[in-house]
Design a protein around this motif. Structure first.
Motif, PDB file in Angstrom:
ATOM      1  N   GLY A 317      75.921   8.387 -58.969  1.00 37.77           N
ATOM      2  CA  GLY A 317      74.605   8.694 -59.512  1.00 37.77           C
ATOM      3  C   GLY A 317      73.873   9.773 -58.735  1.00 37.77           C
ATOM      4  N   ALA A 318      74.618  10.678 -58.107  1.00 38.80           N
ATOM      5  CA  ALA A 318      73.991  11.718 -57.289  1.00 38.80           C
ATOM      6  C   ALA A 318      73.047  12.609 -58.099  1.00 38.80           C
ATOM      7  CB  ALA A 318      75.062  12.559 -56.600  1.00 38.80           C
ATOM      8  N   PRO A 319      73.380  13.052 -59.321  1.00 36.92           N
ATOM      9  CA  PRO A 319      72.421  13.883 -60.074  1.00 36.92           C
ATOM     10  C   PRO A 319      71.103  13.161 -60.332  1.00 36.92           C
ATOM     11  CG  PRO A 319      74.622  14.039 -61.031  1.00 36.92           C
ATOM     12  CD  PRO A 319      74.671  12.950 -60.029  1.00 36.92           C
ATOM     13  N   ALA A 320      71.188  11.873 -60.656  1.00 36.13           N
ATOM     14  CA  ALA A 320      69.954  11.122 -60.901  1.00 36.13           C
ATOM     15  C   ALA A 320      69.138  10.985 -59.618  1.00 36.13           C
ATOM     16  CB  ALA A 320      70.291   9.740 -61.471  1.00 36.13           C
ATOM     17  N   VAL A 321      69.833  10.791 -58.500  1.00 32.06           N
ATOM     18  CA  VAL A 321      69.132  10.700 -57.221  1.00 32.06           C
ATOM     19  C   VAL A 321      68.432  12.011 -56.912  1.00 32.06           C
ATOM     20  CG1 VAL A 321      69.441  10.427 -54.732  1.00 32.06           C
ATOM     21  CG2 VAL A 321      70.672   8.929 -56.314  1.00 32.06           C
ATOM     22  N   ALA A 322      69.128  13.133 -57.132  1.00 33.28           N
ATOM     23  CA  ALA A 322      68.530  14.434 -56.860  1.00 33.28           C
ATOM     24  C   ALA A 322      67.307  14.658 -57.746  1.00 33.28           C
ATOM     25  CB  ALA A 322      69.562  15.535 -57.078  1.00 33.28           C
ATOM     26  N   GLU A 323      67.403  14.258 -59.015  1.00 37.12           N
ATOM     27  CA  GLU A 323      66.275  14.420 -59.929  1.00 37.12           C
ATOM     28  C   GLU A 323      65.092  13.556 -59.501  1.00 37.12           C
ATOM     29  OE1 GLU A 323      65.308  14.002 -64.734  1.00 37.12           O
ATOM     30  OE2 GLU A 323      67.358  13.763 -63.975  1.00 37.12           O
ATOM     31  N   ALA A 324      65.398  12.325 -59.086  1.00 42.91           N
ATOM     32  CA  ALA A 324      64.324  11.444 -58.621  1.00 42.91           C
ATOM     33  C   ALA A 324      63.666  11.999 -57.364  1.00 42.91           C
ATOM     34  CB  ALA A 324      64.875  10.050 -58.365  1.00 42.91           C
ATOM     35  N   GLU A 420      76.433   5.130 -48.508  1.00 48.19           N
ATOM     36  CA  GLU A 420      76.082   5.599 -47.169  1.00 48.19           C
ATOM     37  C   GLU A 420      75.959   7.116 -47.136  1.00 48.19           C
ATOM     38  OE1 GLU A 420      75.244   3.938 -44.537  1.00 48.19           O
ATOM     39  OE2 GLU A 420      75.482   1.992 -45.501  1.00 48.19           O
ATOM     40  N   SER A 421      76.841   7.803 -47.861  1.00 45.84           N
ATOM     41  CA  SER A 421      76.768   9.270 -47.875  1.00 45.84           C
ATOM     42  C   SER A 421      75.481   9.748 -48.545  1.00 45.84           C
ATOM     43  CB  SER A 421      77.989   9.852 -48.597  1.00 45.84           C
ATOM     44  OG  SER A 421      77.947   9.582 -49.988  1.00 45.84           O
ATOM     45  N   LEU A 422      74.994   9.008 -49.558  1.00 44.37           N
ATOM     46  CA  LEU A 422      73.725   9.380 -50.196  1.00 44.37           C
ATOM     47  C   LEU A 422      72.571   9.153 -49.233  1.00 44.37           C
ATOM     48  CD1 LEU A 422      74.072   8.058 -53.859  1.00 44.37           C
ATOM     49  CD2 LEU A 422      74.645  10.288 -52.928  1.00 44.37           C
ATOM     50  N   LYS A 423      72.627   8.077 -48.469  1.00 40.88           N
ATOM     51  CA  LYS A 423      71.565   7.831 -47.489  1.00 40.88           C
ATOM     52  C   LYS A 423      71.464   8.978 -46.490  1.00 40.88           C
ATOM     53  CE  LYS A 423      71.913   2.763 -47.444  1.00 40.88           C
ATOM     54  NZ  LYS A 423      72.178   1.594 -46.588  1.00 40.88           N
ATOM     55  N   HIS A 515      64.889  22.445 -53.583  1.00 40.16           N
ATOM     56  CA  HIS A 515      65.124  21.308 -52.706  1.00 40.16           C
ATOM     57  C   HIS A 515      66.108  20.318 -53.343  1.00 40.16           C
ATOM     58  CE1 HIS A 515      64.251  18.155 -49.798  1.00 40.16           C
ATOM     59  NE2 HIS A 515      64.151  17.339 -50.826  1.00 40.16           N
ATOM     60  N   GLY A 516      65.950  20.062 -54.659  1.00 44.68           N
ATOM     61  CA  GLY A 516      66.858  19.151 -55.353  1.00 44.68           C
ATOM     62  C   GLY A 516      68.276  19.686 -55.376  1.00 44.68           C
ATOM     63  N   ASP A 517      68.418  20.997 -55.636  1.00 43.40           N
ATOM     64  CA  ASP A 517      69.758  21.598 -55.633  1.00 43.40           C
ATOM     65  C   ASP A 517      70.409  21.507 -54.258  1.00 43.40           C
ATOM     66  OD1 ASP A 517      69.407  22.228 -58.274  1.00 43.40           O
ATOM     67  OD2 ASP A 517      68.799  24.309 -57.899  1.00 43.40           O
ATOM     68  N   LYS A 518      69.608  21.763 -53.226  1.00 46.04           N
ATOM     69  CA  LYS A 518      70.137  21.698 -51.871  1.00 46.04           C
ATOM     70  C   LYS A 518      70.550  20.285 -51.508  1.00 46.04           C
ATOM     71  CE  LYS A 518      68.972  22.965 -47.113  1.00 46.04           C
ATOM     72  NZ  LYS A 518      67.931  23.534 -46.229  1.00 46.04           N
ATOM     73  N   GLN A 521      73.684  19.359 -53.267  1.00 50.47           N
ATOM     74  CA  GLN A 521      74.816  19.984 -52.594  1.00 50.47           C
ATOM     75  C   GLN A 521      75.207  19.198 -51.346  1.00 50.47           C
ATOM     76  OE1 GLN A 521      76.704  22.381 -53.674  1.00 50.47           O
ATOM     77  NE2 GLN A 521      77.997  22.435 -51.830  1.00 50.47           N
ATOM     78  N   HIS A 522      74.196  18.738 -50.587  1.00 51.84           N
ATOM     79  CA  HIS A 522      74.481  17.925 -49.410  1.00 51.84           C
ATOM     80  C   HIS A 522      75.177  16.628 -49.811  1.00 51.84           C
ATOM     81  CE1 HIS A 522      71.173  19.991 -46.782  1.00 51.84           C
ATOM     82  NE2 HIS A 522      72.252  20.731 -46.946  1.00 51.84           N
ATOM     83  N   MET A 523      74.674  16.000 -50.881  1.00 53.24           N
ATOM     84  CA  MET A 523      75.310  14.767 -51.337  1.00 53.24           C
ATOM     85  C   MET A 523      76.742  15.043 -51.788  1.00 53.24           C
ATOM     86  SD  MET A 523      72.359  12.563 -53.298  1.00 53.24           S
ATOM     87  CE  MET A 523      71.915  13.860 -54.454  1.00 53.24           C
ATOM     88  N   ARG A 524      76.957  16.149 -52.445  1.00 55.16           N
ATOM     89  CA  ARG A 524      78.298  16.487 -52.921  1.00 55.16           C
ATOM     90  C   ARG A 524      79.249  16.725 -51.750  1.00 55.16           C
ATOM     91  NH1 ARG A 524      80.107  17.983 -57.930  1.00 55.16           N
ATOM     92  NH2 ARG A 524      82.112  19.093 -57.971  1.00 55.16           N
ATOM     93  N   GLN A 525      78.730  17.360 -50.695  1.00 51.50           N
ATOM     94  CA  GLN A 525      79.570  17.561 -49.517  1.00 51.50           C
ATOM     95  C   GLN A 525      79.969  16.228 -48.903  1.00 51.50           C
ATOM     96  OE1 GLN A 525      77.187  20.106 -47.032  1.00 51.50           O
ATOM     97  NE2 GLN A 525      77.654  21.968 -48.203  1.00 51.50           N
ATOM     98  N   GLY A 526      79.027  15.290 -48.850  1.00 58.93           N
ATOM     99  CA  GLY A 526      79.357  13.955 -48.347  1.00 58.93           C
ATOM    100  C   GLY A 526      80.378  13.258 -49.231  1.00 58.93           C
ATOM    101  N   ILE A 527      80.223  13.417 -50.550  1.00 63.32           N
ATOM    102  CA  ILE A 527      81.171  12.797 -51.483  1.00 63.32           C
ATOM    103  C   ILE A 527      82.544  13.446 -51.354  1.00 63.32           C
ATOM    104  CG2 ILE A 527      81.681  12.464 -53.935  1.00 63.32           C
ATOM    105  CD1 ILE A 527      78.658  12.166 -54.360  1.00 63.32           C
TER     106      ILE A 527
END
Length: 565
Positions: A317-324, A420-423, A515-518, A521-527
């Motif tokens: 759910g990374a896109p939804a997290v970024a949007e939130a 954990e990576s999202l955190k 900021h959301g895009d960045k 991207q950070h979440m994607r790197q963790g994933i």
């Protein structure tokens, strides 16, 4: 299942010494088979692994024992005359013969040359009561000296009604350096012999000898016909160019042909290695069914990596997290850059969403992520299945299953690791940008100007219009003509505040999108790290194991020399 290690003196120092074009030696092939068994454990069928493990145990033990002795086992059916043949070669009546069947109930051995034979006979598990030696000075002066190094064994009948007799034969069939099947003219086509021993060991032609015994019962032309028919039968059952000799224990010079074969085998001292080589050939052939000729994939290609990361990103759910987080960023910024009067009005409306953002936002969000659960675990499972769908068709079934198992080896922990990576990707929102504070100061200054202007207008009305201050009011509050100008000042302050708020909201919107895009991207790197550590690396390790398995199967089969770093 355990496999005994190959003797050190026969192992590491010899591996990889030959050029790739040179056929590998027995030690290298046994080393390769040992690696095949270790690689196949937990992946391939247990019976073939157990059989290979037993061969490695047996080979390791045999190679440690005397190489100066050649173990020759005489096996045959009831009435074939193998005990008489044994006695004729030994020159003594050592094994009982007679009409009663079976006469031989336990293996008997005769050894030419005792030096180093004791441990070998112990390994062969021959009862000490049935061990005989031809090592006297008289023997050495006679022709027996040509058999120096021979261990001749007379076995019970393979067709005995006693199960323990058949088990004894089965044991020696697998460990004898040279196996001699003694048959007679009447029963050389015995179905039990051919079905249970000749056909299963058809690849052991080099260490198998067929002795057609009791030829004294046949006319000369019948001997040739019998040998020709026996050869045809053996070749039809898979023995390539079988060795057949004739013998008779009662005729003069009737065992010379057989004796000559024994002399040649003892002199060459190759029977031990030839027997083990034949055993390795046989078991290595069984492993070729677990490999394909086509070169296998060794890595997960970029396309499948990208698809896996995208699938895990969606599952987390990374896109939804970024949007939130974009919305939260804007909401947080509104407390600083928004028009204070508007913010005050919003708070008076008791917005529940805003109340949730009054605490430390970052810690609040970090506590909110506990990892994907429920349906998202299903999404993870689907992603793991998809990444292997394009790889497993290029592998044999057993290895395809092991690759799928490797992909799912961390399936249960992936959801939590994704959480954990999202955190870790959440930003430090509580560190407010400086320009927010500058805008907030400016906005409150404009509010102060507007408030003071309203107060000023009130004083002008009270003192300049209503004359509440007496005859001598101050010029700043007594001149009613200042009211329009002060009103304009108030309106300008309010207008500038509204314009500042509007402009800052646009800036915040642009900033929050970046900021959301960045953050995404950070979440994607963790994933991506999770995908690599928990999925890609196990898959590629399994693929590399299969590659080495193919090389070691070829090595064990004697087709190539493999050098492992």
């Amino acid at each position: 299942m355990t496999t005994s290690a190959i003797p050190p003196a026969l192992g590491a120092s010899e591996r990889g010494a030959a050029e790739p074009a040179v056929p590998p030696g027995l030690t290298a092939r046994l080393d390769g088979l040992d690696r095949v068994v270790r690689a196949g454990t937990g992946r391939l069928d247990r019976p073939v692994l157990d059989e290979a493990g037993a061969l490695l145990d047996r080979a390791g033990q045999r190679l440690r024992l005397s190489g100066e002795h050649t173990v020759v086992a005489l096996a045959g059916g009831t009435g074939s005359g193998k005990s008489s043949l044994f006695n004729a070669i030994c020159g003594l009546e050592l094994s009982p013969t007679g009409m009663r069947r079976p006469m031989t109930s336990q293996a008997h051995s005769c050894v030419w040359g005792l030096d180093g034979a004791g441990p070998l006979l112990d390994w062969l598990d021959i009862d000490k009561r049935h061990r005989y030696a031809r090592a006297s000075a008289l023997d050495l002066e006679r022709a027996d000296a040509s058999l120096q190094g021979l261990v001749l064994i007379d076995l019970p009948d393979h067709d005995s009604i006693q199960a323990m007799h058949r088990a004894e034969v089965d044991r020696f069939v697998t460990i004898a350096d040279l196996l001699v099947w003694v048959v007679d003219p009447q029963k050389y086509a015995d179905a039990a012999l051919h079905r249970n021993y000749i056909v299963p060991f058809a690849r052991h032609t080099g260490v198998t000898l067929i002795v057609l015994n009791q030829v004294d019962r046949l006319a000369p032309h019948e001997i040739d016909d019998c040998v020709a028919d026996l050869r045809r039968l053996l070749e039809a059952e898979g023995l390539a160019d079988p060795r057949i000799v004739t013998s008779s224990a009662v005729a003069d010079d009737g065992v010379h042909g057989f004796r000559d074969v024994l002399v040649d085998s003892v002199a060459a001292r190759r029977a031990r290695s030839e027997r083990l080589t034949a055993d390795v050939d046989r078991i290595a052939e069984r492993f070729t069914g677990y490999r394909l000729d086509a070169d296998p994939p060794t890595t997960v290609d970029d396309g499948r990596r990208t698809d896996l990361v995208q699938a895990l990103t969606d599952a987390a759910g990374a896109p939804a997290v970024a949007e939130a987080m974009e919305s939260a960023y804007e909401l947080r910024a509104a407390d600083f850059v928004g028009w204070p009067l508007t913010v005050l009005a919003a708070r008076l409306r008791s917005d529940p969403l805003r109340r949730m953002r009054l605490t430390e936002l970052r810690e609040e969000l970090r506590d909110a992520f506990t990892g994907p659960v429920g349906a998202q675990q299903g999404d993870v499972d689907n992603a793991l299945q998809a990444v292997t769908e394009g790889i497993t068709p290029e592998l044999p079934p057993h290895w395809g299953r092991s690759v799928r198992d490797a992909a799912r080896s961390h399936a249960a922990e992936i959801p939590e690791v994704l959480g954990e990576s999202l955190k870790e990707a959440l930003p430090t929102f509580n560190q407010v940008p400086r320009w927010w504070w500058l805008v907030k100061t400016w906005q409150y200054f404009l509010v102060l100007v507007a408030v003071l202007s309203v107060v000023w207008i009130g004083l002008l009305v009270a003192y300049g219009v209503l004359d509440a201050g007496g005859d001598n009011p101050n010029d700043l509050v007594g001149e009613a003509g200042l009211i329009p100008y002060v009103a304009v000042l108030a309106v300008c302050a309010l207008g500038m505040g509204w314009l500042t708020s509007s402009a800052c909201r646009n800036l915040v919107a642009l900033s929050s999108a970046k900021h959301g895009d960045k953050m995404e991207q950070h979440m994607r790197q963790g994933i991506e790290r999770v995908a690599k550590d928990k999925v890609i690396v196990p898959i590629e390790d399994e693929l590399q194991t299969y590659v080495r398995f193919r090389q070691d199967v070829d090595l064990a089969a004697g087709r190539t020399q493999v050098i492992h770093n």
